[in-house]
Scaffold this active site. Sequence first.
Site, PDB file in Angstrom:
ATOM      1  N   LYS A  32      17.734  73.305  -0.058  1.00  0.00           N
ATOM      2  CA  LYS A  32      17.362  73.763   1.285  1.00  0.00           C
ATOM      3  C   LYS A  32      15.963  74.373   1.279  1.00  0.00           C
ATOM      4  O   LYS A  32      15.146  74.067   2.162  1.00  0.00           O
ATOM      5  CB  LYS A  32      18.410  74.787   1.754  1.00  0.00           C
ATOM      6  CG  LYS A  32      18.313  75.178   3.187  1.00  0.00           C
ATOM      7  CD  LYS A  32      19.668  75.593   3.732  1.00  0.00           C
ATOM      8  CE  LYS A  32      20.155  76.953   3.278  1.00  0.00           C
ATOM      9  NZ  LYS A  32      19.452  78.071   3.931  1.00  0.00           N
ATOM     10  N   SER A  33      15.670  75.223   0.306  1.00  0.00           N
ATOM     11  CA  SER A  33      14.344  75.856   0.266  1.00  0.00           C
ATOM     12  C   SER A  33      13.249  74.805   0.136  1.00  0.00           C
ATOM     13  O   SER A  33      12.212  74.870   0.810  1.00  0.00           O
ATOM     14  CB  SER A  33      14.251  76.811  -0.928  1.00  0.00           C
ATOM     15  OG  SER A  33      15.125  77.891  -0.756  1.00  0.00           O
ATOM     16  N   ARG A  37      10.197  73.564   2.887  1.00  0.00           N
ATOM     17  CA  ARG A  37       8.791  73.590   2.465  1.00  0.00           C
ATOM     18  C   ARG A  37       8.182  72.193   2.468  1.00  0.00           C
ATOM     19  O   ARG A  37       7.013  72.019   2.829  1.00  0.00           O
ATOM     20  CB  ARG A  37       8.691  74.245   1.078  1.00  0.00           C
ATOM     21  CG  ARG A  37       8.915  75.766   1.144  1.00  0.00           C
ATOM     22  CD  ARG A  37       9.289  76.320  -0.211  1.00  0.00           C
ATOM     23  NE  ARG A  37       9.373  77.767  -0.235  1.00  0.00           N
ATOM     24  CZ  ARG A  37      10.407  78.495   0.224  1.00  0.00           C
ATOM     25  NH1 ARG A  37      11.448  77.884   0.779  1.00  0.00           N
ATOM     26  NH2 ARG A  37      10.403  79.814   0.121  1.00  0.00           N
ATOM     27  N   ARG A 129      18.681  89.773  12.478  1.00  0.00           N
ATOM     28  CA  ARG A 129      18.136  89.949  11.123  1.00  0.00           C
ATOM     29  C   ARG A 129      16.739  90.595  11.156  1.00  0.00           C
ATOM     30  O   ARG A 129      15.992  90.427  12.113  1.00  0.00           O
ATOM     31  CB  ARG A 129      18.122  88.603  10.388  1.00  0.00           C
ATOM     32  CG  ARG A 129      19.550  88.112  10.173  1.00  0.00           C
ATOM     33  CD  ARG A 129      19.605  86.791   9.471  1.00  0.00           C
ATOM     34  NE  ARG A 129      19.131  86.890   8.100  1.00  0.00           N
ATOM     35  CZ  ARG A 129      19.018  85.845   7.282  1.00  0.00           C
ATOM     36  NH1 ARG A 129      19.341  84.636   7.707  1.00  0.00           N
ATOM     37  NH2 ARG A 129      18.596  86.018   6.060  1.00  0.00           N
ATOM     38  N   SER A 174      11.179  88.861  -1.909  1.00  0.00           N
ATOM     39  CA  SER A 174      11.589  87.888  -0.886  1.00  0.00           C
ATOM     40  C   SER A 174      10.631  86.710  -0.852  1.00  0.00           C
ATOM     41  O   SER A 174       9.449  86.864  -0.535  1.00  0.00           O
ATOM     42  CB  SER A 174      11.621  88.557   0.490  1.00  0.00           C
ATOM     43  OG  SER A 174      11.659  87.566   1.498  1.00  0.00           O
ATOM     44  N   ASP A 324      21.628  84.029  -3.327  1.00  0.00           N
ATOM     45  CA  ASP A 324      22.543  83.316  -2.426  1.00  0.00           C
ATOM     46  C   ASP A 324      23.880  82.980  -3.092  1.00  0.00           C
ATOM     47  O   ASP A 324      24.806  82.518  -2.435  1.00  0.00           O
ATOM     48  CB  ASP A 324      21.884  82.024  -1.919  1.00  0.00           C
ATOM     49  CG  ASP A 324      20.691  82.332  -1.029  1.00  0.00           C
ATOM     50  OD1 ASP A 324      20.666  83.417  -0.415  1.00  0.00           O
ATOM     51  OD2 ASP A 324      19.775  81.487  -0.942  1.00  0.00           O
ATOM     52  N   LYS A 351      21.570  89.284   5.207  1.00  0.00           N
ATOM     53  CA  LYS A 351      21.662  87.815   5.209  1.00  0.00           C
ATOM     54  C   LYS A 351      22.393  87.339   6.468  1.00  0.00           C
ATOM     55  O   LYS A 351      22.522  88.085   7.425  1.00  0.00           O
ATOM     56  CB  LYS A 351      22.362  87.338   3.938  1.00  0.00           C
ATOM     57  CG  LYS A 351      21.587  87.672   2.658  1.00  0.00           C
ATOM     58  CD  LYS A 351      20.304  86.890   2.552  1.00  0.00           C
ATOM     59  CE  LYS A 351      19.527  87.257   1.297  1.00  0.00           C
ATOM     60  NZ  LYS A 351      18.190  86.635   1.272  1.00  0.00           N
ATOM     61  N   ARG A 355      26.566  90.474   3.583  1.00  0.00           N
ATOM     62  CA  ARG A 355      27.343  89.806   2.532  1.00  0.00           C
ATOM     63  C   ARG A 355      27.976  90.758   1.524  1.00  0.00           C
ATOM     64  O   ARG A 355      28.866  90.336   0.776  1.00  0.00           O
ATOM     65  CB  ARG A 355      26.476  88.776   1.795  1.00  0.00           C
ATOM     66  CG  ARG A 355      26.365  87.496   2.575  1.00  0.00           C
ATOM     67  CD  ARG A 355      25.764  86.374   1.762  1.00  0.00           C
ATOM     68  NE  ARG A 355      25.537  85.250   2.647  1.00  0.00           N
ATOM     69  CZ  ARG A 355      24.552  84.379   2.532  1.00  0.00           C
ATOM     70  NH1 ARG A 355      23.690  84.490   1.525  1.00  0.00           N
ATOM     71  NH2 ARG A 355      24.433  83.395   3.386  1.00  0.00           N
TER      72      ARG A 355
HETATM   73  C1  S3P Z   1      14.876  81.575   0.726  1.00  0.00           C
HETATM   74  C2  S3P Z   1      14.718  82.853   0.217  1.00  0.00           C
HETATM   75  C3  S3P Z   1      15.829  83.814   0.119  1.00  0.00           C
HETATM   76  C4  S3P Z   1      17.179  83.133   0.231  1.00  0.00           C
HETATM   77  C5  S3P Z   1      17.223  82.158   1.363  1.00  0.00           C
HETATM   78  C6  S3P Z   1      16.180  81.069   1.169  1.00  0.00           C
HETATM   79  C7  S3P Z   1      13.691  80.695   0.814  1.00  0.00           C
HETATM   80  O1  S3P Z   1      15.722  84.758   1.158  1.00  0.00           O
HETATM   81  O2  S3P Z   1      18.197  84.089   0.396  1.00  0.00           O
HETATM   82  O3  S3P Z   1      18.497  81.546   1.446  1.00  0.00           O
HETATM   83  O4  S3P Z   1      13.851  79.473   0.973  1.00  0.00           O
HETATM   84  O5  S3P Z   1      12.574  81.214   0.719  1.00  0.00           O
HETATM   85  P1  S3P Z   1      14.793  86.079   1.028  1.00  0.00           P
HETATM   86  O6  S3P Z   1      13.399  85.657   0.897  1.00  0.00           O
HETATM   87  O7  S3P Z   1      15.046  86.840   2.298  1.00  0.00           O
HETATM   88  O8  S3P Z   1      15.327  86.795  -0.188  1.00  0.00           O
END
Ligand code: S3P
Length: 441
Positions: A32-33, A37, A129, A174, A324, A351, A355
Amino acid sequence: MSGRLGVSADEAVRVVAPARSLRGSPALPGDKSLSHRSLMFSALSAGTQRIHGLSGGGDVVATEGVLRALGADIRRDGEVLVVGPAELREAADVLDCGNSGTSMRLLAGLLAGQPFFSVLTGDSSLRRRPMARILEPLRRMGAQVDGAGQGTRAPLALRGGGLVGIEHRSPVASAQVKSCLLLAGLFAEGELLVREPHRSRDHSERMLAAGGVELDVREDGVAMVCGQRPDFGDVDLGVPADISAAAFFAVAAAIVPGAELRLLQVGTNPTRTGLLDALDAAGVALEAEDERVEAGEPRADLVVRGAALRPFELGGAVIPRLIDEVPVLAVLAARAEGVTTIRDAADLRAKESDRVATTATMLRAFGIAVDERPDGLVIYGQGDRPLRGGAVIDACGDHRIAMAAAIAALVADGPTTLRGVDAVDTSFPGFFTTLDELRHG
Ligand code: S3P
């Protein structure tokens, strides 16, 4: 009323039956990340990028929708997403990020750099959030940003452009904050330095570097001369499987007696592999095979088998590397005889749900004793005795709580009812079908 495969057919409610054995290779979504991107950086790049293996989850679909509304040239060619070069422009309407914190925080950085007006909004969970963590540094860079809750939450209104680089010391590790500022920095003047208390996932740094952007990655952060743009040229980009999705099946294999699962071509970027360290500490048998690196991102097949589990300790620098995975690692801890402690994870409360609280409530419904701490959990694992069946668990709108509960349900002594399971579609459409395909015996 469990169906033939152990799961009822209702969309938002699922009844998950215990599993006798699990075998096979689950179909996993793209990371997903990396999917977010790939879309954003490709939209900013010259040339045409063909992205393979993109996540089909609702969060990534939200990013795609926002980029299209901003004029990005995104087409589909079967399973492949094709992103051509295009000038971004003001959208005609508000931009909806759905449930996706990554979409909102990263796109806020991108939009802070654009000389036009944008409004980012999302569902009720996303609108609760915290956004001050990105808005405060974006304001210091020169962006005009406002939002609900006295400028701390979405909807966010941004009038971008005219940015200058800053030095920012983020109080939380983060990747969303870091990536937001890197995206803004691509459209700023001067220099940007982002420091964080522990290293968070570095996908943005790796992808920008692959696009020719010069970055100085340091132990405590990342620095960049502003105003550079990624240029991937005409290229095929492959997204590996998501280790955060694979984690549910890794834990399933670890806790179901006699199970063995092969998780294919999972992203194993070291800033994401805290899961593997935790599995190792718990005594889980794990092998990595067919290891490769594509576009700067490592991947491997992971073979996971059950074993007698030990309790483990999580805290400090490993937390951002498995942030996560905490709900499903808490399920692992419930099956290890003894006390597991998770510390330094207060950000879990910010989150998709709180959580710390929702993981504790979920485990208690299965009969597990849990202490909730401000920054984590103490879990009193009961070894390989079955969890309490018959629980009714609400996902609280959180995909990872729904999936962690489904994995726990595999080792309960009766069926478990899960409510609000449609939340899983944000990251893992098809999760329940995939789980049922692995059942044997
Ligand atoms: C993510 C960063 C994390 C993660 C999220 C995806 C990302 O969050 O928990 O599911 O893709 O950069 P944080 O940056 O708030 O820790």
